[in-house]
Design an enzyme around this catalytic site. Sequence first.
Site, PDB file in Angstrom:
ATOM      1  N   LYS A   1       0.826  -1.203   0.000  1.00 50.90           N
ATOM      2  CA  LYS A   1       0.000   0.000   0.000  1.00 50.90           C
ATOM      3  C   LYS A   1       0.862   1.254   0.000  1.00 50.90           C
ATOM      4  O   LYS A   1       0.636   2.184  -0.799  1.00 50.90           O
ATOM      5  CB  LYS A   1      -0.933  -0.010   1.210  1.00 50.90           C
ATOM      6  CG  LYS A   1      -1.956   1.106   1.223  1.00 50.90           C
ATOM      7  CD  LYS A   1      -2.903   0.960   2.412  1.00 50.90           C
ATOM      8  CE  LYS A   1      -3.725  -0.304   2.308  1.00 50.90           C
ATOM      9  NZ  LYS A   1      -4.669  -0.463   3.431  1.00 50.90           N
TER      10      LYS A   1
ATOM     11  N   ARG B   1      -3.712   2.928   8.595  1.00 46.88           N
ATOM     12  CA  ARG B   1      -3.992   1.652   7.936  1.00 46.88           C
ATOM     13  C   ARG B   1      -2.728   0.791   7.882  1.00 46.88           C
ATOM     14  O   ARG B   1      -1.621   1.305   7.861  1.00 46.88           O
ATOM     15  CB  ARG B   1      -4.475   1.863   6.493  1.00 46.88           C
ATOM     16  CG  ARG B   1      -5.717   2.719   6.335  1.00 46.88           C
ATOM     17  CD  ARG B   1      -5.956   3.010   4.858  1.00 46.88           C
ATOM     18  NE  ARG B   1      -7.040   3.922   4.612  1.00 46.88           N
ATOM     19  CZ  ARG B   1      -8.260   3.574   4.213  1.00 46.88           C
ATOM     20  NH1 ARG B   1      -8.534   2.301   4.025  1.00 46.88           N
ATOM     21  NH2 ARG B   1      -9.194   4.481   3.991  1.00 46.88           N
TER      22      ARG B   1
ATOM     23  N   GLY C   1      -8.496  -6.866   4.700  1.00 43.55           N
ATOM     24  CA  GLY C   1      -9.365  -7.036   5.851  1.00 43.55           C
ATOM     25  C   GLY C   1      -8.777  -7.802   7.011  1.00 43.55           C
ATOM     26  O   GLY C   1      -9.424  -7.953   8.054  1.00 43.55           O
TER      27      GLY C   1
ATOM     28  N   MET D   1      -5.953  -7.124   8.795  1.00 40.53           N
ATOM     29  CA  MET D   1      -5.371  -6.295   9.854  1.00 40.53           C
ATOM     30  C   MET D   1      -6.249  -5.069  10.077  1.00 40.53           C
ATOM     31  O   MET D   1      -7.240  -4.863   9.383  1.00 40.53           O
ATOM     32  CB  MET D   1      -3.928  -5.925   9.486  1.00 40.53           C
ATOM     33  CG  MET D   1      -2.995  -7.120   9.536  1.00 40.53           C
ATOM     34  SD  MET D   1      -1.297  -6.708   9.093  1.00 40.53           S
ATOM     35  CE  MET D   1      -1.429  -6.467   7.334  1.00 40.53           C
TER      36      MET D   1
ATOM     37  N   ARG E   1      -3.909  -1.413  -5.744  1.00 37.48           N
ATOM     38  CA  ARG E   1      -3.151  -2.663  -5.608  1.00 37.48           C
ATOM     39  C   ARG E   1      -3.554  -3.577  -6.757  1.00 37.48           C
ATOM     40  O   ARG E   1      -4.607  -3.378  -7.375  1.00 37.48           O
ATOM     41  CB  ARG E   1      -3.452  -3.340  -4.268  1.00 37.48           C
ATOM     42  CG  ARG E   1      -4.917  -3.696  -4.063  1.00 37.48           C
ATOM     43  CD  ARG E   1      -5.192  -4.116  -2.639  1.00 37.48           C
ATOM     44  NE  ARG E   1      -6.622  -4.311  -2.390  1.00 37.48           N
ATOM     45  CZ  ARG E   1      -7.171  -4.339  -1.184  1.00 37.48           C
ATOM     46  NH1 ARG E   1      -6.422  -4.173  -0.115  1.00 37.48           N
ATOM     47  NH2 ARG E   1      -8.463  -4.520  -1.030  1.00 37.48           N
TER      48      ARG E   1
ATOM     49  N   HIS F   1     -16.152  -7.570   1.894  1.00 39.78           N
ATOM     50  CA  HIS F   1     -15.149  -8.489   2.437  1.00 39.78           C
ATOM     51  C   HIS F   1     -15.394  -9.906   1.944  1.00 39.78           C
ATOM     52  O   HIS F   1     -14.471 -10.614   1.522  1.00 39.78           O
ATOM     53  CB  HIS F   1     -15.198  -8.442   3.969  1.00 39.78           C
ATOM     54  CG  HIS F   1     -14.331  -9.474   4.628  1.00 39.78           C
ATOM     55  ND1 HIS F   1     -14.798 -10.735   4.959  1.00 39.78           N
ATOM     56  CD2 HIS F   1     -13.022  -9.455   4.981  1.00 39.78           C
ATOM     57  CE1 HIS F   1     -13.826 -11.433   5.493  1.00 39.78           C
ATOM     58  NE2 HIS F   1     -12.729 -10.681   5.526  1.00 39.78           N
TER      59      HIS F   1
ATOM     60  N   SER G   1      13.409 -41.684  -8.048  1.00 37.21           N
ATOM     61  CA  SER G   1      12.159 -40.927  -7.937  1.00 37.21           C
ATOM     62  C   SER G   1      11.958 -40.629  -6.457  1.00 37.21           C
ATOM     63  O   SER G   1      11.866 -41.548  -5.639  1.00 37.21           O
ATOM     64  CB  SER G   1      10.976 -41.732  -8.477  1.00 37.21           C
ATOM     65  OG  SER G   1       9.782 -40.993  -8.326  1.00 37.21           O
TER      66      SER G   1
ATOM     67  N   CYS H   1       7.539 -37.976  -7.209  1.00 33.50           N
ATOM     68  CA  CYS H   1       6.140 -38.400  -7.322  1.00 33.50           C
ATOM     69  C   CYS H   1       5.461 -38.171  -5.974  1.00 33.50           C
ATOM     70  O   CYS H   1       6.112 -38.084  -4.938  1.00 33.50           O
ATOM     71  CB  CYS H   1       6.033 -39.857  -7.734  1.00 33.50           C
ATOM     72  SG  CYS H   1       6.929 -41.001  -6.658  1.00 33.50           S
TER      73      CYS H   1
ATOM     74  N   TYR I   1      11.656 -34.468 -14.090  1.00 34.16           N
ATOM     75  CA  TYR I   1      10.197 -34.494 -14.179  1.00 34.16           C
ATOM     76  C   TYR I   1       9.580 -34.461 -12.786  1.00 34.16           C
ATOM     77  O   TYR I   1      10.227 -34.770 -11.793  1.00 34.16           O
ATOM     78  CB  TYR I   1       9.710 -35.732 -14.946  1.00 34.16           C
ATOM     79  CG  TYR I   1       9.901 -37.046 -14.218  1.00 34.16           C
ATOM     80  CD1 TYR I   1       8.951 -37.525 -13.316  1.00 34.16           C
ATOM     81  CD2 TYR I   1      11.040 -37.828 -14.431  1.00 34.16           C
ATOM     82  CE1 TYR I   1       9.120 -38.723 -12.640  1.00 34.16           C
ATOM     83  CE2 TYR I   1      11.217 -39.036 -13.762  1.00 34.16           C
ATOM     84  CZ  TYR I   1      10.253 -39.472 -12.865  1.00 34.16           C
ATOM     85  OH  TYR I   1      10.423 -40.665 -12.197  1.00 34.16           O
TER      86      TYR I   1
END
Length: 912
Positions: free
Chosen positions: A40, A110, A119, A121, A360, A478, A803, A870, A890
Amino acid sequence: MKQTSDTSKTKNTTTSNKFVFNFGRQTDGNATMRELLGGKGANLAEMAAIGLPVPPGFTISTEVCTYFYEHSRSYPKTLSKDVEKAIKLVEDQMGREFGSRDNPLLVSVRSGARDSMPGMMDTILNLGLNDETVQGLSNISGNPRFAWDCYRRFIQMYGDVVMGVQAANDESEEPFHALLDDMKKSLGKELDNELTAEELQELVSRYKLLIKKETGDEFPQDVFQQLWGAIGAVFGSWKNDRAILYRQQYGIPAEWGTAVNIQAMVFGNAGDDSGTGVAFTRDPASGEKVFYGEYLTNAQGEDVVAGVRTPKPISAMAQELPKNFADLEKVRSRLEKHFKDMQDFEFTIENGRLFILQTRNGKRTGLAAIRIAVEMNKEKLIDQKTALLKIPAESVDTLLVPVFDLKAQKVAELICKGLPAGPGAATGRIAFTAAQAEIEARKGNKVILCRSETSPDDLKGMLHSQGILTTRGGVSSHAALVARQLGKVCICGAGDITINYEKKTLTAHGITLKEGDYISINGTTGSVYKGLIESADSEVKRVLEGTMKPEDSYTYQLFQTIMEWSDKHRKLRIRTNADTPAMAQSAVQFGAEGIGLCRTEHMFFEGSRIDDMRQMILAIDGVQRREALKKLLPMQRKDFVGLFRAMGDRPVTIRLLDPPLHEFLPQDDAVRRQLADKLGLPLEFVIDRIKALHEENPMLGCRGCRLGILYPEITEMQAQAIFEAAAEVMGGKNPIKVQPEIMIPLVGFKAELADQLAIVRRIADEVMNKKGVKIKYMVGTMVEVPRAAITADEIAEQAEFFSFGTNDLTQTTLGLSRDDMGMFYDEYQQKEIYSKNPFASLDKTGVGKLMQFAVDNGLRTRKDLKLGICGEHAGDPDSIDFCHKLGLQYVSCSPPRVPIARLAAAQAALRS
């Protein structure tokens, strides 16, 4: 009194000497300083720098938050003077004075975390009002009602956030709201803005009496005492329950801390030519390029987001406040072009003048995230790589989830309609509180959380719910904001519904439902239905299965675009965990490039197979065991033929039998008797044999390679089934070039692997000689115990691939059963011992180091060692990023996670 800080016993451990950063006429920061200023504060500085109408103010950095917690909630010794200087600068720019009885400056206080936490804090508005300054505000505004409305709002927020005057429990009405509602009811008025100045003045007196009664303290009149109380409350809210829960949900580290933003107040409640709103540069639910949002005239910001009044759509402003709407359209275009993303911004209009309070990157649904990225790329706002990185990988999952079956929806009983705030279909039992939602979910029931409006305290209930329904609030309330971020179905502003918390009922148009009854909501259309509605496959799945044309689904076209981009950039191959041909076919449709894990023990759970498996387990010698295995061989061979045909020429990794015995042996007396009868064995023999095979800890018992070493005939049967199936598929009219990879489980010693490897090689040679075929295959191991990772250089002498079985590797490394961790997991998360569930996202600093050690040492022995993973971690984007950095070839995940893994793998490659 002004806040002072005692630093005589503590050392300033912050990393800079500058703690306060101004924005406005003098701007010290910019958008790149998120770590220091929070999201912010960084964006406020950036907007001020590019000339947008931002009320001036200053940001106290995140370093102060760190100091605050490391030094018993005290502050760096220079902070007090720095804040006074910054207040003076705001006074000069606004032409007002903080605490002045004649021309008072009011400020908002804020929070501002690095990543947006909407919402979670605390926020305080209208700070600087007291019994004297409220008269000054009344005089300079010429509007006593406005002044007293600001004062009652300030006392209400300050009394709640700083002084702790709150509802007793989830079902109790917030005490300040209760006083407000009582006054309106006694006066026969419905809306807050119908109260007169005199009535608001009386309400302020009642609020102050409530504070004195609940806390024993007077409401503070010193404006600097108010300011430091608010600053401390905002820093303190970084570690409140809902903020901790939110950080855990989104992996936000506790050490980041929050900044605090102090900004000059501008007033949307100054009259009918004033207002406030929240707007999105695109639709955050669908991603469509339309101006989206809502506003209220003669109101302040919390009225919009709290859902106390249902606001008007932003489009209505074109008629009601046309000049301001035109100005907003210009701001909308400028924000997107500058920040290169869909923006969620707050604005206030004070006496006809527009101010931008914050911006934002907007929270959005999965569908919206993908659509916005693709369309911004087409608009040449962002390139392809940037577009991919802007999509949370988990977003892809929202394109694949079911929707309501159209036929079932048509015959369902429509209760009412609300505002569609989170697309998709959800059905479940009604829960009126967050606590009840959690109770139902833990029973295994699906839940719809139904509230008049939600607050940040409802987050846990929202997490446990399939959908959220509110009777008040709009698409930027909210409930809507958090639901979109959580990927939950959501309807807001269903004003025809009345919820009676005391009676635990929900009523609309003569239909009454009780807590626990089923309700269904369509977050795409806003429709609310009585009862349970069957669901249907998503458009993407219907196209993949051939029941819908690609050109008829824009959703599918977006999905396909993102998948094509992902495949272009990723380095990791994506395999799937599949035990049946149907699972394999589904995974191939989603883009799987092979099977990374076939759990052969899962093939024996269907039908009567489990009894044949039990007969093999209960055998007392090799002769009996081989007789049982003869029954299992054709079943296994048939299964492998189906898998090979489903996967074509893609590699298929088959893990040999790894059954914890307790999963197969019956514990119920009736089932034991049925088994004995079916196998023609005495019941006493079955019971005695089960007792003889009992293990204190089956997870660490006779399973994996240990089973094959004790009973080599089991390994022989499985190897024979694999190679005979491969030979069958490679022959015939439509031969397939099969690539079997045989994985020996639970190896911890090189000799264990060598023992099983010898059997596999012998059986392979026998089958190939008998069938007259040459089958190219590999043999490797699953690295799932710490010893295998530590001795990887030795094991790689035998193994052609590793794996990583990170489910068991996590259990054995942490000494933790994933089945029993529920006893303490919530407490561990609350205390932030676990930042994430280690079975959902890899413990990189513990398990990850073992994996790195195994990779490095395995490759030293065998340079062409194939490396994969995996299990559940292989579908987690954060874990996939780690696997990319580790150098694996992979990842193998469940079929529905394959698209997520494709995108996550591309993002990992782009980030590196």
